[in-house]
Design an enzyme around this catalytic site. Structure first.
Site, PDB file in Angstrom:
ATOM      1  N   ASP A 168      -9.790  35.368  11.034  1.00 39.50           N
ATOM      2  CA  ASP A 168     -11.047  36.378  12.066  1.00 39.50           C
ATOM      3  C   ASP A 168     -11.614  35.155  12.718  1.00 39.50           C
ATOM      4  O   ASP A 168     -13.035  34.736  13.229  1.00 39.50           O
ATOM      5  CB  ASP A 168     -12.185  37.690  11.157  1.00 39.50           C
ATOM      6  CG  ASP A 168     -12.917  37.579  11.735  1.00 39.50           C
ATOM      7  OD1 ASP A 168     -12.116  38.248  13.029  1.00 39.50           O
ATOM      8  OD2 ASP A 168     -13.935  38.955  11.694  1.00 39.50           O
ATOM      9  N   LYS A 212     -26.841  36.936   4.377  1.00 41.76           N
ATOM     10  CA  LYS A 212     -26.270  38.498   4.491  1.00 41.76           C
ATOM     11  C   LYS A 212     -25.375  38.602   3.133  1.00 41.76           C
ATOM     12  O   LYS A 212     -26.010  38.195   2.022  1.00 41.76           O
ATOM     13  CB  LYS A 212     -24.483  37.586   4.878  1.00 41.76           C
ATOM     14  CG  LYS A 212     -23.252  38.691   4.994  1.00 41.76           C
ATOM     15  CD  LYS A 212     -22.083  38.055   4.966  1.00 41.76           C
ATOM     16  CE  LYS A 212     -21.265  37.515   6.312  1.00 41.76           C
ATOM     17  NZ  LYS A 212     -20.067  37.125   6.120  1.00 41.76           N
TER      18      LYS A 212
END
Length: 476
Positions: free
Chosen positions: A318, A220
């Site tokens: 989330d 990422k």
């Protein structure tokens, strides 16, 4: 108003799961017990309109409560009221304030000297590290500044150094990626070529990286606002270095390079649940009911570890189908801890912004901006509804009553049409009773009243009993 009087009992600090404490409009006196700052789940607190005095506690949730929580008292003081507490004069020794001031000056000088020495030692350490490599067995030799790895039983370092090209590889990982350099990462991603993009998020893109020995990683690359990026980077490293479980994505290492933050994970061959349910052609058809139930169970195990086992506990904030990744055997791994919050004495789960993803956000987040474990349960309930229905949690182009998955499912249940919510790909295969049981669990999780939602421990037990003799409890 209850007409309470006297001091606030210190024993309230023993109610560790207390979420609300409203003592406003009474006749309470004395000071606010500092021990109340240990109530880490406390999201609402008020002692307004009393006769309290003294210093307002600091730390924990007390750093998040508004001025209105303490207004109209006899003599409260503290940073939250923008009214610092004055030192009490010593009547027996009038010169005590002067002595105290001198003492503070001396302490300040000592701190300054210590800081200077500490800074010098830190810079010296960084210079030494830039010249040498720390090998797993403890030996050293010269190396470029690009590489450093740790192999220690003392824990994982989560200190962050700006603008130094370090690849920190965690000690519990395989030999395949030890002593990894930034040059190797750039080569493995073809210099972050678009062809290697396998995912995206609010803070950056995720790339496939293939090392020379064939090992695959997901990298990422964080981008965007520097403040938010730094916060995301630290949150994810802290959370994932704390949490180690087979149903959580494994953080292999992290890197700071030219102001860019990189996070390296184990590669998940089958991507996300969202991809299989909503994006991949015929993907949902390949997810039969036993596979979907196994995914729900696996995700619940990962979430249970975060909520109940690891210390400190973690609020994910989330949970969604795109953050549930699937390995080559379709085992679920909860991922993306960029919004997570560790529940620590110096961390708060009260946020200053609305976080999460449309369709998964619990109703209380929009009202009070409170991130809690029960909020994660709502989001996980939505994921279970996705597995059952094959539908997205929010479809903006549909009629209003069928636009939101939670609203539509609840309406269909109220009309006695619960079997019609199931994905047509699952119907008629002999699993209807198991699907009804999972639907019961999911609907309990998406209850509008967060206090009525089950804990993850209860959900894990119910999911394990689906298809067995025991059955999940029915809704009222």
């Amino acid at each position: 108003m209850n007409n309470f009087s006297g001091n606030i009992p210190d024993q309230l600090s023993n109610l560790t799961n207390l979420e609300k404490l409203d003592l406003s409009g009474n006749h309470l006196s004395g000071e606010i017990p500092p021990s109340l700052s240990r109530l880490h789940f406390l999201s609402w607190f008020s002692v307004a309109d009393n006769n309290l005095q003294g210093s307002i506690p600091t730390g924990g949730q007390f750093d998040t409560f508004p001025i209105s929580s303490f207004e109209r008292n006899r003599g409260l003081c503290g940073a939250v009221l923008h009214h610092p507490c004055s030192p009490q004069p010593n009547s027996l020794h009038p010169s005590a304030p002067d002595k105290s001031r001198k003492k503070k000056i001396i302490i300040g000088l000592i701190i300054g000297i210590c800081f200077g020495v500490g800074f010098t030692l830190t810079m010296l350490t960084l210079w030494i590290l830039s010249k040498r490599r720390i090998l797993p067995r403890g030996d050293s030799d010269k190396v470029d500044i690009e590489t450093i790895s740790f192999n220690s039983n003392s824990g994982i370092s989560t200190e962050f150094v700006n603008d130094v090209s370090l690849v920190i590889v965690f000690p519990n990982n395989t030999d395949d990626i030890k002593n990894l350099t930034i040059t190797e990462i750039l080569k493995a991603t073809d210099n972050f070529n678009q062809a290697n993009i396998i995912g995206c998020g609010g803070f950056g893109l995720v790339y496939r990286a293939t090392l020379e020995n064939g090992t695959k990683l997901a990298v990422k690359k964080l981008s965007g606002d520097m403040g938010l990026m730094e916060r995301e980077f630290k949150a994810e490293v802290e959370a994932l270095s704390t949490a180690q479980h087979k149903n959580l994505v494994s953080l292999q290492g992290y890197c700071v390079h030219d102001g860019c933050r990189l996070l390296m994970y184990s590669y998940m061959e089958n991507g996300s649940l969202d991809y299989w349910l909503h994006e991949k052609p015929d993907g949902a058809a390949q997810l039969d009911w036993p596979t979907r139930l196994r995914i729900a169970r696996g995700a619940s195990y990962g979430l249970a570890y975060m909520h109940q086992v690891c210390e400190p506990h973690i609020v994910h904030r989330d949970i969604k189908s795109s953050n549930i990744l699937l390995d080559d055997k379709f085992e679920a791994h909860v991922a993306d801890f960029g919004l997570s919050r560790l529940i620590l004495p110096y961390h708060t789960h009260v946020t200053t912004e609305l976080v999460g993803t449309l369709g998964y956000i619990p109703p209380e987040y929009g009202q009070a901006w409170i991130a809690t474990l029960r909020g994660d349960m709502y989001s996980f309930g939505v994921v279970m509804l996705e597995l059952l229905t094959g539908k997205r949690p929010m479809e903006l182009f549909k009629p209003k009553m069928s636009r939101e998955l939670v609203v539509w499912v609840q309406q269909m249940r109220n009309e006695g049409k619960q079997d019609e919510v199931f994905d047509p790909l699952l119907r008629g295969k002999g699993f209807e009773e198991e699907m009804r049981q999972l639907l019961d669990v999911a609907c309990m999780c998406v209850n509008q009243n967060h206090l009525k939602r089950p804990t993850i421990t209860e959900v894990v037990n119910w999911l394990q009993n689906i298809g067995a003799n025991g059955q999940p409890p029915k809704l009222d």
